[in-house]
Structures are given as structure tokens and as C-alpha cells.
Design an enzyme around this catalytic site. Sequence first.
Site, PDB file in Angstrom:
ATOM      1  N   CYS A 185       5.140  -2.563   8.004  1.00  0.00           N
ATOM      2  CA  CYS A 185       5.350  -1.141   8.866  1.00  0.00           C
ATOM      3  C   CYS A 185       5.085  -1.266  10.181  1.00  0.00           C
ATOM      4  CB  CYS A 185       4.740   0.063   8.195  1.00  0.00           C
ATOM      5  SG  CYS A 185       5.003   0.099   6.506  1.00  0.00           S
ATOM      6  N   CYS A 232       0.908  -8.292   4.490  1.00  0.00           N
ATOM      7  CA  CYS A 232       0.369  -7.017   4.466  1.00  0.00           C
ATOM      8  C   CYS A 232      -0.987  -6.751   4.109  1.00  0.00           C
ATOM      9  CB  CYS A 232       1.362  -6.292   3.400  1.00  0.00           C
ATOM     10  SG  CYS A 232       2.932  -5.782   4.000  1.00  0.00           S
ATOM     11  N   ASP A 233      -1.330  -5.452   3.991  1.00  0.00           N
ATOM     12  CA  ASP A 233      -2.652  -5.186   4.436  1.00  0.00           C
ATOM     13  C   ASP A 233      -3.854  -5.897   3.834  1.00  0.00           C
ATOM     14  OD1 ASP A 233      -0.997  -3.122   5.210  1.00  0.00           O
ATOM     15  OD2 ASP A 233      -2.076  -1.446   4.500  1.00  0.00           O
ATOM     16  N   LYS A 234      -3.732  -6.159   2.456  1.00  0.00           N
ATOM     17  CA  LYS A 234      -5.047  -7.049   1.855  1.00  0.00           C
ATOM     18  C   LYS A 234      -4.871  -8.291   1.988  1.00  0.00           C
ATOM     19  CE  LYS A 234      -6.401  -2.703   1.646  1.00  0.00           C
ATOM     20  NZ  LYS A 234      -5.170  -2.334   2.220  1.00  0.00           N
ATOM     21  N   GLU A 246      -6.696   4.388  -0.352  1.00  0.00           N
ATOM     22  CA  GLU A 246      -6.640   4.995   0.890  1.00  0.00           C
ATOM     23  C   GLU A 246      -5.720   6.499   0.778  1.00  0.00           C
ATOM     24  OE1 GLU A 246      -5.035   1.119   3.352  1.00  0.00           O
ATOM     25  OE2 GLU A 246      -3.401   2.497   2.475  1.00  0.00           O
ATOM     26  N   SER A 293      -5.073   4.892   5.407  1.00  0.00           N
ATOM     27  CA  SER A 293      -4.069   3.737   5.900  1.00  0.00           C
ATOM     28  C   SER A 293      -4.325   3.506   7.118  1.00  0.00           C
ATOM     29  CB  SER A 293      -2.587   4.274   5.459  1.00  0.00           C
ATOM     30  OG  SER A 293      -1.639   3.735   6.250  1.00  0.00           O
ATOM     31  N   ASP A 298       0.886  -1.031   0.064  1.00  0.00           N
ATOM     32  CA  ASP A 298      -0.037  -0.064   0.082  1.00  0.00           C
ATOM     33  C   ASP A 298       0.957   1.371   0.043  1.00  0.00           C
ATOM     34  OD1 ASP A 298      -2.358  -1.721   0.120  1.00  0.00           O
ATOM     35  OD2 ASP A 298      -3.141  -0.722   1.763  1.00  0.00           O
TER      36      ASP A 298
END
Length: 548
Positions: free
Chosen positions: A191, A119-121, A439, A465, A78
Site C-alpha cells: 500500500c 508486506c508487514d510481517k 491491528e 496499522s 493485513d
Amino acid sequence: MRSDQIKTGLEKAPSRSLLRASGISDEQLSKPFVGIANSWNEVVPGHIHLNKLVEEIKKGIIEAGGVPFVFGVPAVCDGIAMGHKGMRYSLVSRETIADCCEIMVEAHAFDGWVGVTNCDKVTPGMLIAAGRMDIPVVMVTGGAMEVGVFDSKQLDLQSVFEAIGEYKAGKIDENAVKAIECAACPGEGSCSGLFTANTMACLTETLGLSITGCGTSLAVDEKKLKIARESGRKIVELIKLNKTSHDIVGLNSFRNAIKVDMAIGGSTNTALHLPAIARAFGYAVSIDEFNSISKQIPHITSMRPGGPYSMRDLDNAGGVPAILNRLKDQLDDAPTINNQTILEIAESARVLDDAVLRPLNNPFHQEGGIAVLKGNLAPKGAIVKQAAVSEKMMKFKGKAMAFNSEQEAIEAIMAGKVTAGSVVVIRYEGPKGAPGMPEMLTPTSLIAGMGLGDSVALITDGRFSGATRGGSIGHVSPEAFDYGPIAAVESGDLIEIDIPARKLNLCISDDELNARMQKIQILDRQPTGVLKKYRELVHDSSEGAYLE
């Protein structure tokens, strides 16, 4: 075993022949077949180390008497996708990842599978797949990176975005920006703050689908390798016991996940992911439950982006088990893959740092991390991470500056046109309008970096985010493309935000709003390819932006 469909009986000689071409022996044909969904790639820092975990998972599977089969799954960073067309593909990837896992596991009749994610998704995508397929599954989240350090200050990706705003405000020079850029992300892992990836890792452990300790252990820690190997052994155990994903995850599991989310002040993206994951498991979880639980569960740790602590600090404080221990009187019991229930894990855990993980009677905030706002500007709801909002912005009234894209807003912010008292409104960035619901970390970070975080709000039908902080309100629903009231906002309108009262209102009469709505001309970006398909299938953000 499910895999008997491809390896047992005379009529399966063709498939056995193909399996032999892949190196499978007669001995292995009698063992459980385990798929490993590996989201490793050389682009995403949260995923560059996942092959190491996969090798340990394979060892664990073999030790327990199974046969591992690794297949690839996409992953979007992202942070790299932020601020350009690429961010429209991030949320889209969630269902693509779920589809990839389902296709590979079902097509090859695996007896169970392991999701290797970070990570995010990717994590929510794999969890959606776990809901779709009622077979044994274990999730291995790859862990956070260490914090960066520059000039004795701890840094993460958020620091880099905000440094650009500081530069534009004349607070630092270009050399300082470069120094922060080079120091903020020191190596492998997601992160380091409590952004979306790490929030979802904690919630995956809470749902009972990963080994205890997996959610907060860092990418560089040796214990992550041990957890990976144990996960390989665990999936074979679950296959032999025929203990499936639906045996582990029930409605109580999702309620517990929301409670943990509120306690830690997790990413607002959980209000998209948990409802969509729950739906895949056959349960209805609405954003209204986030509101009601937020009223019950206080915010007991202060993680980046809203506070000083990193994932290393949370792990050292005892991780998810310690959080569960704090909440043990608030939780509903539920099974896990760990041969212990959630309450048994909570009872046996210890909190190792009372400063990082406060008791319920001494929280950082009396309410949970997320609030759902409603009003004539967001009839179906909007989401804010209230744990990362200063007291000055909890109640706010300002004049709207309306933009029809994120880029228009960025240009105005960087040109100094956004001043104290403004409410930046960014529309046509929802699931259908963008499409893809990008985002908005760039504009929110610019606002914070320029010193306007306590005097400028941002409202969007897009999303944020997990690194976003301040008066940033997203997921406004209905979105502008679906003729939501946000499409009728005009620059100069007064907007009233009251987070304690859960209100978000455009200060015009109902008659004026209705008159404007009659005149709206919807902006259509006329997407092609996967974005066009996504627009046609996606549902409202208030329902988790799931695909039908």
C-alpha cells in the site's frame, strides 16, 4: 563453504544423488549454494509480482557464479485480514516466517540467502531470521504500489476504510464508497503510504541489508528489476568475501534505523519489530530509545497517513539516501552490503525535492514521528504516532468507553454511540489476550471518516496499522490479560493524554485503582492451535512481542 556439508566427500554421495534429482550438475556442485526465500503468493497484492524479482535474482546469482534454490514463505495481507479473526494471525506470522527461513537455510546448508519480501510481517520476520543465522544475506523488498486516483484525489487503502466512516456519517453515498474501493489500490505492490511495509523497507535499507535505492523504489518500476538482479550478484560476492549479517548489522545500525524512522514518521509497528530484530542479532533495543531519539530527530517528511505524500514522492525526492543525507550529522557510521558505509552513502546522496524532504531546520514537526507514553494506565509504556496527531489531540482529556474486544467497539462506533469527547478503550487485544495483538485500523478509520478524528481518542493493548492516524494509542503495556491497569478501566472514567509530556493516566486514585485490580476477572478466549502456542511463548509488547 557451508554447502560442502551436503556435497563434498564420498560420504555425501546420498545427498549429492538427491541434488542431482533436483537438476544439479557436477559443475554446479563446486559453486556456492544460495537459498531464495520467496514470499510470493496470489493473495497479497504486495507479493503477486515477486516471482518476477526472483527470476532476476536467480539470473544475478548465476551470473556471479552461484546456484540458486527457491523456497516458499507465507505472507499475510493485513488489509484483508483486518477486522476479523484473521488479524490475530498476522503478528503470529512474523516468527513463523523467521522459522521457515531458518529451517530451510540451515537444513540445506546454504552458503547464503536472499529474502524476497514486502508486506508487514514478512520483512521483520526475515530480518529476525537474518539475526539468528550469522551468514551472508541480502534483502529485496518488493516495493509500493502506485497511488490510486478518484475525482482528482490521491487514494490508498486508508481511503477505503475511512470512506465507510464517511458513509455512516452521511457524508457520501454507497456509490462513492464503491468508486473509492475500485480506485484506491490500482495494482501490484505494498500500500502506497508510509505504512508498515514501506517503513520496514526503508529501515531494511538503513540497516544496510538491501541494495541502495531498494527501500523506496516502486513495484512497477524497471529499476526494481535491476535492483533484484544486482542483489543476486551481491549475495554471491558476500559469500565469497564471507561477509555475514552480523558483520553488517551492529548496534549503530539499529540506532540509525530508529533515527530514520523518527525522521520519516514511520509505522508504530516499528516499536515492535526493531526491538525483536535487534534481539535476534544479540542487541538490546528498548522502546525508551524511541523516546529519547524522538526528542533529538525532527519529522522532516509528511507521508500518508498523516500527510499528503506517497512513496512515489519520497522516491522521487531521493529515497533513503536523501533521508540519510539530511541526517548525516546525526548518524553513527555503520557498514552496508553496498561497499559503502552509511555515512558514505549519506555524503554522496542528494535531496531532489526540499518540499517532500525538508531540511532539519524547517521540519514538519520538531520531534520525531513516534512517542512513548507512560503513566498509571501504561506503566511499561504505550505507543502513538505523534506525527499523525492533530494539535487538538496532543493534550486531551475525555470519558472512557470501555470495550473487551475490537468488534464491540466497531459496533458502538457504527451505531453512533461514540461521540466527541470520548476515549474508546479496547482491551484484551494484546499479544496474549487476543491472542496475536491484532491491528485496529477499522475502528480508527471509522472515527476519522465520521469526522471525529480531532475529538475522539482510542487506546488499546492491541496495535495499529501503519495507516492509522489521529489520537490512537496502542501497545498499552502490561496488557489486560497480564493484569495491566487497562483491565480496570470503567466506562465513564476520565483519561488524560498528554503527548508532549509523554503521559497517559487514568484519573482515579491509587487506592481506587488497586481496589479495582483486586477484583479483575480476566477474559480468556481459550485459543487453540497456533494461537494457543503463541500465547504460551510470547513476551510483552514493550519488549517487541518476541517469542521465547
